[in-house]
Write a protein that holds these residues in place. Sequence first.
Motif, mmCIF file in Angstrom:
data_model
loop_
_atom_site.group_PDB
_atom_site.id
_atom_site.type_symbol
_atom_site.label_atom_id
_atom_site.label_comp_id
_atom_site.label_asym_id
_atom_site.label_seq_id
_atom_site.Cartn_x
_atom_site.Cartn_y
_atom_site.Cartn_z
ATOM 1 N N ARG A 354 25.550 12.021 53.405
ATOM 2 C CA ARG A 354 26.561 11.486 54.327
ATOM 3 C C ARG A 354 27.754 12.428 54.441
ATOM 4 O O ARG A 354 28.288 12.642 55.534
ATOM 5 C CB ARG A 354 27.009 10.099 53.861
ATOM 6 N N ARG A 355 28.170 12.994 53.327
ATOM 7 C CA ARG A 355 29.311 13.916 53.352
ATOM 8 C C ARG A 355 28.975 15.171 54.154
ATOM 9 O O ARG A 355 29.795 15.655 54.943
ATOM 10 C CB ARG A 355 29.715 14.299 51.926
ATOM 11 N N LYS A 356 27.775 15.692 53.938
ATOM 12 C CA LYS A 356 27.370 16.885 54.687
ATOM 13 C C LYS A 356 27.252 16.565 56.172
ATOM 14 O O LYS A 356 27.693 17.350 57.031
ATOM 15 C CB LYS A 356 26.039 17.412 54.157
ATOM 16 N N ALA A 357 26.670 15.431 56.505
ATOM 17 C CA ALA A 357 26.531 15.026 57.903
ATOM 18 C C ALA A 357 27.891 14.886 58.568
ATOM 19 O O ALA A 357 28.087 15.310 59.711
ATOM 20 C CB ALA A 357 25.751 13.719 57.997
ATOM 21 N N ALA A 358 28.851 14.301 57.861
ATOM 22 C CA ALA A 358 30.193 14.140 58.419
ATOM 23 C C ALA A 358 30.841 15.489 58.701
ATOM 24 O O ALA A 358 31.511 15.671 59.723
ATOM 25 C CB ALA A 358 31.060 13.327 57.454
ATOM 26 N N ALA A 359 30.618 16.450 57.795
ATOM 27 C CA ALA A 359 31.179 17.786 57.986
ATOM 28 C C ALA A 359 30.555 18.467 59.197
ATOM 29 O O ALA A 359 31.244 19.151 59.969
ATOM 30 C CB ALA A 359 30.951 18.631 56.737
ATOM 31 N N VAL A 360 29.252 18.274 59.383
ATOM 32 C CA VAL A 360 28.570 18.875 60.529
ATOM 33 C C VAL A 360 29.041 18.236 61.831
ATOM 34 O O VAL A 360 29.339 18.929 62.807
ATOM 35 C CB VAL A 360 27.039 18.725 60.374
ATOM 36 N N VAL A 361 29.093 16.923 61.857
ATOM 37 C CA VAL A 361 29.511 16.217 63.068
ATOM 38 C C VAL A 361 30.940 16.606 63.445
ATOM 39 O O VAL A 361 31.281 16.726 64.634
ATOM 40 C CB VAL A 361 29.401 14.692 62.861
ATOM 41 N N ALA A 362 31.782 16.852 62.445
ATOM 42 C CA ALA A 362 33.179 17.208 62.698
ATOM 43 C C ALA A 362 33.322 18.540 63.433
ATOM 44 O O ALA A 362 34.357 18.789 64.055
ATOM 45 C CB ALA A 362 33.953 17.255 61.387
ATOM 46 N N THR A 363 32.295 19.386 63.382
ATOM 47 C CA THR A 363 32.362 20.669 64.100
ATOM 48 C C THR A 363 32.270 20.470 65.607
ATOM 49 O O THR A 363 32.653 21.351 66.383
ATOM 50 C CB THR A 363 31.232 21.609 63.660
ATOM 51 N N GLY A 364 31.715 19.344 66.045
ATOM 52 C CA GLY A 364 31.553 19.080 67.468
ATOM 53 C C GLY A 364 30.335 19.732 68.079
ATOM 54 O O GLY A 364 30.055 19.545 69.266
ATOM 55 N N SER A 365 29.584 20.477 67.291
ATOM 56 C CA SER A 365 28.391 21.140 67.813
ATOM 57 C C SER A 365 27.225 20.168 67.898
ATOM 58 O O SER A 365 27.068 19.282 67.053
ATOM 59 C CB SER A 365 28.001 22.315 66.901
ATOM 60 N N THR A 366 26.412 20.331 68.934
ATOM 61 C CA THR A 366 25.219 19.493 69.080
ATOM 62 C C THR A 366 23.959 20.220 68.644
ATOM 63 O O THR A 366 22.855 19.717 68.819
ATOM 64 C CB THR A 366 25.051 19.041 70.545
ATOM 65 N N ILE A 367 24.139 21.430 68.083
ATOM 66 C CA ILE A 367 23.014 22.202 67.550
ATOM 67 C C ILE A 367 23.385 22.665 66.151
ATOM 68 O O ILE A 367 24.483 23.177 65.924
ATOM 69 C CB ILE A 367 22.688 23.438 68.422
ATOM 70 N N VAL A 368 22.460 22.485 65.210
ATOM 71 C CA VAL A 368 22.667 22.929 63.831
ATOM 72 C C VAL A 368 21.526 23.851 63.441
ATOM 73 O O VAL A 368 20.352 23.540 63.669
ATOM 74 C CB VAL A 368 22.720 21.736 62.851
ATOM 75 N N ALA A 369 21.873 24.991 62.856
ATOM 76 C CA ALA A 369 20.873 25.939 62.368
ATOM 77 C C ALA A 369 20.819 25.853 60.850
ATOM 78 O O ALA A 369 21.828 26.069 60.173
ATOM 79 C CB ALA A 369 21.222 27.362 62.805
ATOM 80 N N SER A 370 19.643 25.524 60.326
ATOM 81 C CA SER A 370 19.440 25.441 58.880
ATOM 82 C C SER A 370 18.144 26.147 58.534
ATOM 83 O O SER A 370 17.109 25.885 59.152
ATOM 84 C CB SER A 370 19.382 23.982 58.425
ATOM 85 N N ALA A 371 18.181 27.024 57.538
ATOM 86 C CA ALA A 371 17.012 27.835 57.203
ATOM 87 C C ALA A 371 16.177 27.246 56.077
ATOM 88 O O ALA A 371 15.462 27.975 55.384
ATOM 89 C CB ALA A 371 17.462 29.258 56.828
#
Length: 404
Positions: A354-371
């Motif tokens: 949940r904490r990681k998701a909140a940090a990602v959502v806070a960026t405002g980006s609708t695309i996330v790159a994870s390797a």
Amino acid sequence: MPWITEHPPREADLDACVTCGLCLPVCPTYRLTGDETASPRGRLAAIVAVAAGSIDVDERFSEVTSFCLQCRACETACPSLVPYGEIIEAARAEAVAQVPPAGGWLRRRVLGQVLATRWILRSVTLLAAALQRLGVLRLLPVVGNLTAGLRRLELPLPSAAGGTWGDPDGEPIILFTGCVADSWFPATHVATIQLLVRAGYRVSAVASQTCCGALAAHAGFAPEAERVAEINSHALAGDALIAVDVAGCGAHLKSYGRFGPGGMSIAERTRDVTELVAVAIRDGRLPILPATGIPVAVQDPCHLEHAQRITSEPREIVRAAGYVVVDADPSGLCCGAAGIYQLDHPDAGDELGRRKAAAVVATGSTIVASANAGCEMQLRRHIGSDVRICHPVELYAEALSAQG
């Protein structure tokens, strides 16, 4: 009872810790609890106490070691270069050997045999694909939560194993297909192959390779991890580089040096695909596309950032695809996936997710790159379908395809 396994924590590695505490602020479980025993320093103290004969390997020791995510953020912070990842794996193997966990036989069978046997895994995946289409996979106890962030499984089941691609005269390179990555994340393999071929490589995926053994090793099933390492040492023998597009697998393959000369060869030849593609971009073998201004949040998998010390390469690839890089979580907190961590510590795993998701959502980006496949599933589990989550090489391969 003292150590009983063949490869217990090494005294020299334990002595390297000076108990400075620099590992505490970067440890996810310590940040969650504030408990010293939930920190790398605290766990090392418990392991040292067992080695000295002061305490036994008991249920409490098993709890202390199993609560670790094995994210290895402490290794990045450690001034003494303590090989914490190897120590905690050895300690987990001791705990499992001396205090067998409930249902341990089933986990051992799944992690050591099902994942390492292609036809069994493909049969399970075929069933999962059917249940996914019926909308009941997510309703299953345990399995439903673990697969909540899974992509839609393709039918018929794809596989890169046994294939070859590219110019016969190109530099040979081996694609590590892994276990679930081959059937669950085929688009990542496709993008990897496309980019490596375009960069001039002759790509082959040896059919006799198997699971890397990372999940078994992290869970404390050392014999199973050693068995698959031996299989891969024979299957991947030679001089060609080994390309890996799952960060957790790559980190484990790079630790194969402890499994003898064959394992050392694999460790020296393994490269994360982001390393290979970034070098090809720098060399001009792969192009830099015009900027689009579209932001992409880059999430750093722990086993890429801390275990392999790779952070700039995924960002280079995203920029080369024309995107604007945004850091998903500058604090670098683990997402809480950590293999099968959700089985033993679902509350801690979910809170970190949940904490990681909140940090990602806070960026405002609708695309996330994870390797890393596990991180991708964890992010999707907690973010939902409004945000696209994929591997950096997928974004780059799609951008190249769109450019013709």
